[in-house]
Design a protein around this motif. Sequence first.
Motif, PDB file in Angstrom:
ATOM      1  N   SER A 216     -97.276 -25.478-146.940  1.00 38.64           N
ATOM      2  CA  SER A 216     -96.965 -26.058-148.238  1.00 38.64           C
ATOM      3  C   SER A 216     -98.243 -26.493-148.941  1.00 38.64           C
ATOM      4  O   SER A 216     -99.059 -27.228-148.368  1.00 38.64           O
ATOM      5  N   LEU A 217     -98.420 -26.023-150.187  1.00 36.81           N
ATOM      6  CA  LEU A 217     -99.556 -26.456-151.001  1.00 36.81           C
ATOM      7  C   LEU A 217     -99.093 -27.432-152.089  1.00 36.81           C
ATOM      8  O   LEU A 217     -99.710 -27.512-153.148  1.00 36.81           O
ATOM      9  N   ALA A 218     -98.011 -28.139-151.808  1.00 35.40           N
ATOM     10  CA  ALA A 218     -97.499 -29.124-152.766  1.00 35.40           C
ATOM     11  C   ALA A 218     -98.572 -30.158-153.077  1.00 35.40           C
ATOM     12  O   ALA A 218     -99.238 -30.676-152.189  1.00 35.40           O
ATOM     13  N   GLY A 219     -98.758 -30.425-154.359  1.00 34.99           N
ATOM     14  CA  GLY A 219     -99.751 -31.385-154.808  1.00 34.99           C
ATOM     15  C   GLY A 219    -101.094 -30.785-155.122  1.00 34.99           C
ATOM     16  O   GLY A 219    -101.924 -31.413-155.796  1.00 34.99           O
ATOM     17  N   SER A 220    -101.339 -29.556-154.655  1.00 31.71           N
ATOM     18  CA  SER A 220    -102.630 -28.924-154.922  1.00 31.71           C
ATOM     19  C   SER A 220    -102.496 -27.558-155.567  1.00 31.71           C
ATOM     20  O   SER A 220    -103.508 -26.921-155.885  1.00 31.71           O
ATOM     21  N   SER A 221    -101.272 -27.089-155.803  1.00 32.80           N
ATOM     22  CA  SER A 221    -101.084 -25.763-156.383  1.00 32.80           C
ATOM     23  C   SER A 221     -99.696 -25.674-157.009  1.00 32.80           C
ATOM     24  O   SER A 221     -98.745 -26.282-156.525  1.00 32.80           O
ATOM     25  N   GLY A 222     -99.603 -24.923-158.117  1.00 32.83           N
ATOM     26  CA  GLY A 222     -98.305 -24.679-158.734  1.00 32.83           C
ATOM     27  C   GLY A 222     -98.105 -25.392-160.049  1.00 32.83           C
ATOM     28  O   GLY A 222     -99.061 -25.785-160.723  1.00 32.83           O
ATOM     29  N   LEU A 223     -96.831 -25.546-160.414  1.00 32.06           N
ATOM     30  CA  LEU A 223     -96.452 -26.116-161.698  1.00 32.06           C
ATOM     31  C   LEU A 223     -95.668 -27.409-161.488  1.00 32.06           C
ATOM     32  O   LEU A 223     -94.788 -27.472-160.625  1.00 32.06           O
ATOM     33  N   GLN A 224     -95.993 -28.407-162.292  1.00 32.96           N
ATOM     34  CA  GLN A 224     -95.327 -29.705-162.216  1.00 32.96           C
ATOM     35  C   GLN A 224     -94.694 -30.009-163.576  1.00 32.96           C
ATOM     36  O   GLN A 224     -95.264 -29.698-164.618  1.00 32.96           O
ATOM     37  N   SER A 225     -93.507 -30.606-163.579  1.00 33.08           N
ATOM     38  CA  SER A 225     -92.912 -31.035-164.831  1.00 33.08           C
ATOM     39  C   SER A 225     -93.760 -32.142-165.458  1.00 33.08           C
ATOM     40  O   SER A 225     -94.244 -33.034-164.745  1.00 33.08           O
ATOM     41  N   PRO A 226     -93.967 -32.105-166.777  1.00 28.76           N
ATOM     42  CA  PRO A 226     -94.751 -33.168-167.427  1.00 28.76           C
ATOM     43  C   PRO A 226     -94.138 -34.542-167.183  1.00 28.76           C
ATOM     44  O   PRO A 226     -92.911 -34.712-167.217  1.00 28.76           O
ATOM     45  N   ALA A 227     -94.998 -35.519-166.944  1.00 26.23           N
ATOM     46  CA  ALA A 227     -94.524 -36.879-166.683  1.00 26.23           C
ATOM     47  C   ALA A 227     -94.026 -37.553-167.956  1.00 26.23           C
ATOM     48  O   ALA A 227     -93.158 -38.427-167.913  1.00 26.23           O
ATOM     49  N   SER A 228     -94.581 -37.150-169.109  1.00 26.77           N
ATOM     50  CA  SER A 228     -94.167 -37.749-170.383  1.00 26.77           C
ATOM     51  C   SER A 228     -94.120 -36.674-171.452  1.00 26.77           C
ATOM     52  O   SER A 228     -94.860 -35.688-171.391  1.00 26.77           O
ATOM     53  N   ILE A 229     -93.237 -36.868-172.432  1.00 25.32           N
ATOM     54  CA  ILE A 229     -93.026 -35.892-173.504  1.00 25.32           C
ATOM     55  C   ILE A 229     -93.093 -36.610-174.846  1.00 25.32           C
ATOM     56  O   ILE A 229     -92.521 -37.688-175.021  1.00 25.32           O
ATOM     57  N   SER A 230     -93.776 -35.967-175.784  1.00 24.75           N
ATOM     58  CA  SER A 230     -93.829 -36.485-177.144  1.00 24.75           C
ATOM     59  C   SER A 230     -93.406 -35.384-178.097  1.00 24.75           C
ATOM     60  O   SER A 230     -94.028 -34.317-178.134  1.00 24.75           O
ATOM     61  N   GLY A 231     -92.344 -35.597-178.853  1.00 22.05           N
ATOM     62  CA  GLY A 231     -91.854 -34.558-179.764  1.00 22.05           C
ATOM     63  C   GLY A 231     -91.181 -33.445-178.987  1.00 22.05           C
ATOM     64  O   GLY A 231     -90.715 -33.629-177.863  1.00 22.05           O
ATOM     65  N   PHE A 232     -91.136 -32.256-179.600  1.00 16.93           N
ATOM     66  CA  PHE A 232     -90.477 -31.125-178.951  1.00 16.93           C
ATOM     67  C   PHE A 232     -91.390 -30.505-177.897  1.00 16.93           C
ATOM     68  O   PHE A 232     -92.568 -30.263-178.132  1.00 16.93           O
ATOM     69  N   ALA A 233     -90.826 -30.225-176.716  1.00 17.90           N
ATOM     70  CA  ALA A 233     -91.558 -29.584-175.632  1.00 17.90           C
ATOM     71  C   ALA A 233     -90.699 -28.470-175.045  1.00 17.90           C
ATOM     72  O   ALA A 233     -89.646 -28.743-174.473  1.00 17.90           O
ATOM     73  N   PRO A 234     -91.110 -27.203-175.185  1.00 20.69           N
ATOM     74  CA  PRO A 234     -90.343 -26.116-174.566  1.00 20.69           C
ATOM     75  C   PRO A 234     -90.263 -26.260-173.049  1.00 20.69           C
ATOM     76  O   PRO A 234     -89.264 -25.881-172.438  1.00 20.69           O
ATOM     77  N   VAL A 235     -91.349 -26.788-172.434  1.00 21.26           N
ATOM     78  CA  VAL A 235     -91.384 -26.976-170.981  1.00 21.26           C
ATOM     79  C   VAL A 235     -91.307 -28.472-170.687  1.00 21.26           C
ATOM     80  O   VAL A 235     -92.300 -29.189-170.793  1.00 21.26           O
ATOM     81  N   LYS A 236     -90.134 -28.938-170.343  1.00 22.64           N
ATOM     82  CA  LYS A 236     -89.937 -30.346-169.984  1.00 22.64           C
ATOM     83  C   LYS A 236     -89.677 -30.491-168.484  1.00 22.64           C
ATOM     84  O   LYS A 236     -90.233 -31.368-167.827  1.00 22.64           O
ATOM     85  N   ASP A 237     -88.820 -29.622-167.939  1.00 20.62           N
ATOM     86  CA  ASP A 237     -88.523 -29.625-166.509  1.00 20.62           C
ATOM     87  C   ASP A 237     -88.694 -28.209-165.968  1.00 20.62           C
ATOM     88  O   ASP A 237     -88.063 -27.267-166.465  1.00 20.62           O
ATOM     89  N   VAL A 238     -89.534 -28.064-164.953  1.00 17.19           N
ATOM     90  CA  VAL A 238     -89.824 -26.768-164.343  1.00 17.19           C
ATOM     91  C   VAL A 238     -88.840 -26.513-163.205  1.00 17.19           C
ATOM     92  O   VAL A 238     -88.656 -27.378-162.337  1.00 17.19           O
ATOM     93  N   PHE A 239     -88.240 -25.318-163.209  1.00 18.26           N
ATOM     94  CA  PHE A 239     -87.282 -24.985-162.159  1.00 18.26           C
ATOM     95  C   PHE A 239     -87.731 -23.719-161.417  1.00 18.26           C
ATOM     96  O   PHE A 239     -88.881 -23.612-161.050  1.00 18.26           O
ATOM     97  N   THR A 240     -86.809 -22.756-161.221  1.00 20.74           N
ATOM     98  CA  THR A 240     -87.077 -21.584-160.384  1.00 20.74           C
ATOM     99  C   THR A 240     -88.200 -20.705-160.929  1.00 20.74           C
ATOM    100  O   THR A 240     -88.309 -20.503-162.144  1.00 20.74           O
ATOM    101  N   GLY A 241     -89.007 -20.136-160.027  1.00 17.48           N
ATOM    102  CA  GLY A 241     -90.065 -19.215-160.417  1.00 17.48           C
ATOM    103  C   GLY A 241     -90.129 -18.015-159.497  1.00 17.48           C
ATOM    104  O   GLY A 241     -89.571 -18.023-158.388  1.00 17.48           O
ATOM    105  N   HIS A 242     -90.808 -16.966-159.956  1.00 18.25           N
ATOM    106  CA  HIS A 242     -90.965 -15.741-159.164  1.00 18.25           C
ATOM    107  C   HIS A 242     -92.315 -15.121-159.494  1.00 18.25           C
ATOM    108  O   HIS A 242     -92.572 -14.763-160.647  1.00 18.25           O
TER     109      HIS A 242
END
Length: 514
Positions: A216-242
């Motif tokens: 597991s490279l959790a914390g050092s690699s990959g995509l994380q959901s933004p901790a805070s959002i201001s205005g419109f954000a297309p990427v707010k919560d990251v889910f499945t990837g391939h």
Amino acid sequence: MHHRLVSLIAGLSVIGVAPAGTSPDPLFRDSFEIPPPVVQNIESGTLSGSALFASSRLRVTWPLGQFSSVDHFEVRATPEPSGIAVVAGVTATTDSAVMERLEADRDYRVDVIACANPECSQFQSYPPSFGRTAREYWRLMGAGHSVAGLHTLTSDTNARLSATRFGQDGDELNAGHVQLYYGPKRVAGVGSSLVVGPSTAPVVGTDPASWASFVSLAGSSGLQSPASISGFAPVKDVFTGHGVPMYAPIQHVRLYFEAQGSDNKVRIFSVDSKDGWIGRDFHSGSPTVCSTQAEYQPGGACAARIEIGLSTDSVRPNPNIFAARQHKVTFNDQDYFAWDGQSLGFMTLTVDTSPACSTASRVHAYAIPVGGSWAIQYQANGCPKLWENTQACSPVSLGGDHFKVYCGVPSVTAGQLPGSTLPFLGPKRLSYGYGRRTGSEVVIDFEDWDDPQSGHDVVFLWPDDTQLDDRAEGYIDDFQFMLPDADPAFQMAYITITDGITVPTGAAAYLVNY
């Protein structure tokens, strides 16, 4: 029925219909005593000490010396009652062939043709014979007959699991490896994420640690959901990837991922790796984790490109699509592990659509690459072409224009635990697709596929060879089937599984009887 049919035609010699201007070889004898070839099942693997038969191979044997002029033989195995034939050519002195990459759990008509010349414009045939392949049996790794006893891929694998194979030409850091992209178990105070998990060693079929143990490279690699959002954000919560290895325009890994925006709508995006075919760093700056709203915005360090937009979007909109998620991008990775973004590729994806298009609870749309973008295939009435009552479909390349796909059928609810909030996908079924079925062998269209909902049954076994019941199989979710080293004799499935109560975990299974 087949045995009776064989007995009726066993004494007949079938004359081939040659193209205009040719005729059967006059040296071929006119005989009504030519026996049909023998079709045999092949032992492949065991179940509780008893032999299992192969799910994708049949052995064909025929008597030589039946015809006076033979240049070579052609063996043709055709699915019944209709389907795409598998053809093999052998020398005139060969009396058997193993027909491979057949469909599982399927009746086949087998024809052996004696060709009098290299073009086979003059030929004569043995009477046809018939055989049937076995169902696929997949054995989970671990011990016992419960989720608790399964071998786990990493300590933190949870849901949203996919896997990517890298060929021997890949970066030396992971050449020959399999790499997971998955959602880890939640950590307090940290939003949803998509992390990377490389295998601990290059894949070797005889070494389970090489294809079932990951870091597991959790914390050092990959995509994380933004901790805070201001205005419109297309990427707010990251889910499945391939992740998909690409060789054009440069060597990189394109990570396709679904994300929910601040408008609560789910779309499919992509971001390209900055470390070539390693596929672990998608950040153009010094951090290796993408984690802020600004980074995902256009021009940001992890600028996310919309691949599948919704009907109301201004970028890559798709009529009658209101959500797009749980996708797989597939191409012919058996000839080469990386893709050019165009040839022999397609995307399957779960969508929400209008009730006028479908009233099924889960539907899959289908897209092909056109001019550098994904084009969802549509009916004439403006509705997307759909696989209905299917979920989490995982296509697999068998080489060339030949593919298979595994899908959950959530409309079959036998085994679902009352009150459970965990995803229940029902039984898993297997179907096949061929580019040549409706036209070009370099484009895999929606019509090139059998309907996955009515596909062939797949059998899952616990490590102690007990068969999974409806409940256990139904709670298999987010799965990826693959040929890790491009050899059909070694096939793997990486799955998320739960008992309907406990937190899902990542596990592995292998095909017992290819």
